[in-house]
Design a protein around this motif. Sequence first.
Motif, PDB file in Angstrom:
ATOM      1  N   TYR A 195      10.650  -1.628 -12.396  1.00  0.00           N
ATOM      2  CA  TYR A 195      10.329  -2.433 -11.218  1.00  0.00           C
ATOM      3  C   TYR A 195      10.261  -3.884 -11.680  1.00  0.00           C
TER       4      TYR A 195
ATOM      5  N   VAL B  74       5.068   4.158  -2.955  1.00  0.00           N
ATOM      6  CA  VAL B  74       3.745   4.169  -3.582  1.00  0.00           C
ATOM      7  C   VAL B  74       2.654   3.856  -2.571  1.00  0.00           C
TER       8      VAL B  74
ATOM      9  N   ILE C 152      13.835  -0.171  -7.299  1.00  0.00           N
ATOM     10  CA  ILE C 152      13.842  -0.154  -8.761  1.00  0.00           C
ATOM     11  C   ILE C 152      15.249  -0.481  -9.255  1.00  0.00           C
TER      12      ILE C 152
ATOM     13  N   ILE D 224       9.544   9.372  -6.023  1.00  0.00           N
ATOM     14  CA  ILE D 224      10.507   8.620  -6.834  1.00  0.00           C
ATOM     15  C   ILE D 224      11.887   9.071  -6.374  1.00  0.00           C
TER      16      ILE D 224
ATOM     17  N   ILE E 132       1.505   7.652  -6.626  1.00  0.00           N
ATOM     18  CA  ILE E 132       2.945   7.448  -6.433  1.00  0.00           C
ATOM     19  C   ILE E 132       3.423   8.617  -5.588  1.00  0.00           C
TER      20      ILE E 132
ATOM     21  N   ILE F  31       0.154  -2.938  -6.427  1.00  0.00           N
ATOM     22  CA  ILE F  31       1.340  -3.246  -5.613  1.00  0.00           C
ATOM     23  C   ILE F  31       0.904  -3.839  -4.264  1.00  0.00           C
TER      24      ILE F  31
ATOM     25  N   ASN G 164       1.020  -2.293 -10.717  1.00  0.00           N
ATOM     26  CA  ASN G 164       2.388  -2.786 -10.859  1.00  0.00           C
ATOM     27  C   ASN G 164       3.107  -2.077 -12.000  1.00  0.00           C
TER      28      ASN G 164
ATOM     29  N   VAL H 107      11.039   3.591  -5.046  1.00  0.00           N
ATOM     30  CA  VAL H 107       9.836   4.364  -5.281  1.00  0.00           C
ATOM     31  C   VAL H 107       8.882   4.109  -4.115  1.00  0.00           C
TER      32      VAL H 107
ATOM     33  N   VAL I 255       4.514   1.629 -11.761  1.00  0.00           N
ATOM     34  CA  VAL I 255       5.801   1.908 -11.134  1.00  0.00           C
ATOM     35  C   VAL I 255       6.876   1.970 -12.219  1.00  0.00           C
TER      36      VAL I 255
END
Lengths: 410, 495
Positions: B140, B120, B223, B111, B108, B152, B126, B118, B129
């Motif tokens: 997310y 990544v 997000i 943020i 990641i 992702i 998934n 976010v 996150v």
Amino acid sequence: MTVPDIWSPTDAGEVAAAVNDALASGQTLELLGGGSRRRLGRPVDADVLLDLSLISGIVSYQAEELVLVVAPATPLAEIRTELEHKNQHLAFEPPAFGPLWGDTSASGTIGGAIMIGRGGARRLTAGGARDHVLGVKGVNGFGEAFAAGGRVVKNVTGFDLSKLVTGSFGTLCAVTELTLKVLPRPADAATLVIFGLDDEAAVVAMRQALNLLPVQVSSAAHLPAAVAPASTIKAIADPGVAATLLRIEGFGPSVTARLANLKSALADVGPCVTLDAKASATVWSEVSDATFFAAGVAPLWRLSVPPARGAVLGARLAQQLECRHYYDLAGGAIWLETSAADDAHALAIRGALQEVVAGDGHATLMRASDDVRRSTPPFQPLTPVVADLTERVRRNFDPRRIFNPGRMYA
Amino acid sequence: MLMPAANQAQMARRSEFLSALRAIVPGEGVIDDHAALAAYECDGLMAYRQRPLAVVLPESVQQVSRVLAYCHSVGLNVVPRGAGTSLSGGALPLADGIVLGLGKFNRILEIDYDNRCVVVQPCVTNVAVTDAVASEGFYYAPDPSSQIICSIGGNIAENSGGVHCLKYGMTSNNLLGLELVLIDGTIMRLGGKHLDPAALDLLGLVCGSEGLLCVVTEATVRILRTPETQRALLLGFREVESAGACVAAVIAAGVVPAAMEIMDRIAIHAAEAFVHVGYPLDVEALLLIELDGVEEEVDYLIDIVRQIGTQCGSVSTRTSSSEQQRKSFWAGRKAAFPAMGKISPDFYCVDGTIPRRELPHVLRTIGALSASYGLRVANVFHAGDGNLHPLILYDADRAGELERAEELGAAILKLCVEVGGVLTGEHGVGVEKRDLMDVQFKQADLDQQQRLKCAFDDCGLLNPGKVFPRLHRCAEMGRMHVHRGALRFADIERL
């Protein structure tokens, strides 16, 4: 300049025939629906005006499936009325830009709204036009009728050409049918107006409303003192100071509870009033349609940036230029009206954009004379690699560049 | 399922390719050991297996770029792979191509609460996150059932959904920006933390392109604030029709629940036997509805939906009054897949979308098909958006049963298209549904999609054999009035 011929097909088959005629005779086409958004983008010099205004009407509407199928020249007003019967709406709140040029007669067609691909103030939380187009039928520059997407709300079959066609300003194909996702209309709405904040404080307050509070704000905008008096809502206009707007929508009890939460959390920020659903609807359509700058001739820009950077860029531009501006999308969109200039101040604006957000954003010239839009790119110049790919994509729809030549890039 | 014949000339150059790739990705980043390659021979569609020529595991975008540029220069096929959980065979390797594994892109990077996003690398899972932002009250939204392991990057390739997409959208609706690499090694950025594209929406096109257009090396995702309250209702119905009517009535009342799931009798019984959460066993359909928002809203909507349920003839109604109870309502639905493993040696998950009004007709027809193929079918259904997941139960050890299960699956998907729906709602086309694309699309429709493939990858090196039933030469696709010259998979071999 010669006056172009006008062709007016009456159905999808005739559109395909018209495109094939154009290909056979080597002519280019300007695609036109209602014409209310014709002055967005670069002026098009085409041989023939392909008038699609007769390709109109609702093909099917299944409210319980949340799916609306329409012909592209269907007036947005007709669609709104039809959807209202079932308490539904187009959640991306398609803006009507006609008033920017003094044309208040019509809100335009759905095809125009999808071709410019912009959402209104609810775009912040409900997504843009791209997020509500489920399927497209059209005729490409090979003269072939094609379909993409589907007629259901959830679909990942094949490439998502619907998103690509949305916002393409008619440079990829002549659209003959659109399938859209519709959603229930909020039963109630209210707007909290906070007075007297400067740009930076307003962006912080909007962020607070979105991030910290269980209130689910659907839209957030800030009208500085130079713009707020242009609202037709007296409660916003009369104080003559900046107004920060936070919209809450939903079922009645939910709106009441969230509004109370919002007020208590932002109580110390500044004096505020609450707008009811009706006033709320009016002011948010003003924000979406930029009617504060209606019927002017001064250059008008819309900048798209990371929301938290909005106020920094806005302040810089206000310092550099003679201008009026306001923020939508919690700071993520800046509407900017400048004084006249040969390049509509593109150099200064795009320079400031680059300094503040590097490549993370763009500036679109929304209003300027034909001459200025011819000499100054209305759309943000792309990086060379993205420009190359964009051109390859366009060429694979329209190799002879017959659709709206030059509308996006010269 | 038939894949393009392996190019023997390319296979013969294997050692040359390996040393060139090792020069780009040194050390253990290139796998050519026969046994080690077995780990990559399939994805979540385990009926199909193929060992790749090699697996390359780059660590940086520069390495990805150089690997792709090299593959482009020597005409080497590339199958991009994230976590390898595709249910449609999207990451199925090719004998004459490399698998480009993005497993080392698992960080990641940023943020950004101020901009609610976010950043990544593509092989972040998934759920990671959400885990990374949960403490600040964010999450997310897209939540495919494989969210604990799926990546992702894979979600972007498939435009993955989940149970909450009617209200919160699929991956494409929650994706803001990408860094990607084209097959010729070109690195570019699309989007960012701002909304809306500057020009053509290439980001929207890339999302859901199943690894055929480019390799994603970084993603910026949106997000959302975690809802303050979530409550669920469990409604039992004597008829599937009534459950379907209830879903329509909820939507008609202007309510968009966070989730609406229907399970049929076989699925209910299997799930209950597996997790014992007290699902009613005397109903034909169970409708799980979740509402979220502020407490006042959820309480208000629970009452509305409960009344609608009663009007639609629900014979049992339970409303969650605690977080524990809400989770128990979900436990059965979430266990539906493993529960099938208890009642059948194998199962095959089908994924199509239908207009919801067709649900009774479709379920009746699936019942009839089930009887004629001699295979049981359990149905779970993302009812809000019409996404149907029939689970075909079979035994791979019995001769011909896998083939029969696949034929039944194809018959169900054709049915979905016949009633106005589509072949796939969230699992992708991959190899699984490739040969059914003609059912949904006309040749001109597929031609236009393939032209986009040509704009990105004119040599057809990225993930060939997926999505499109026939390959066309790009030069021909670009010509006017070209409808001949389809390069059919002439020399096919069975996997």
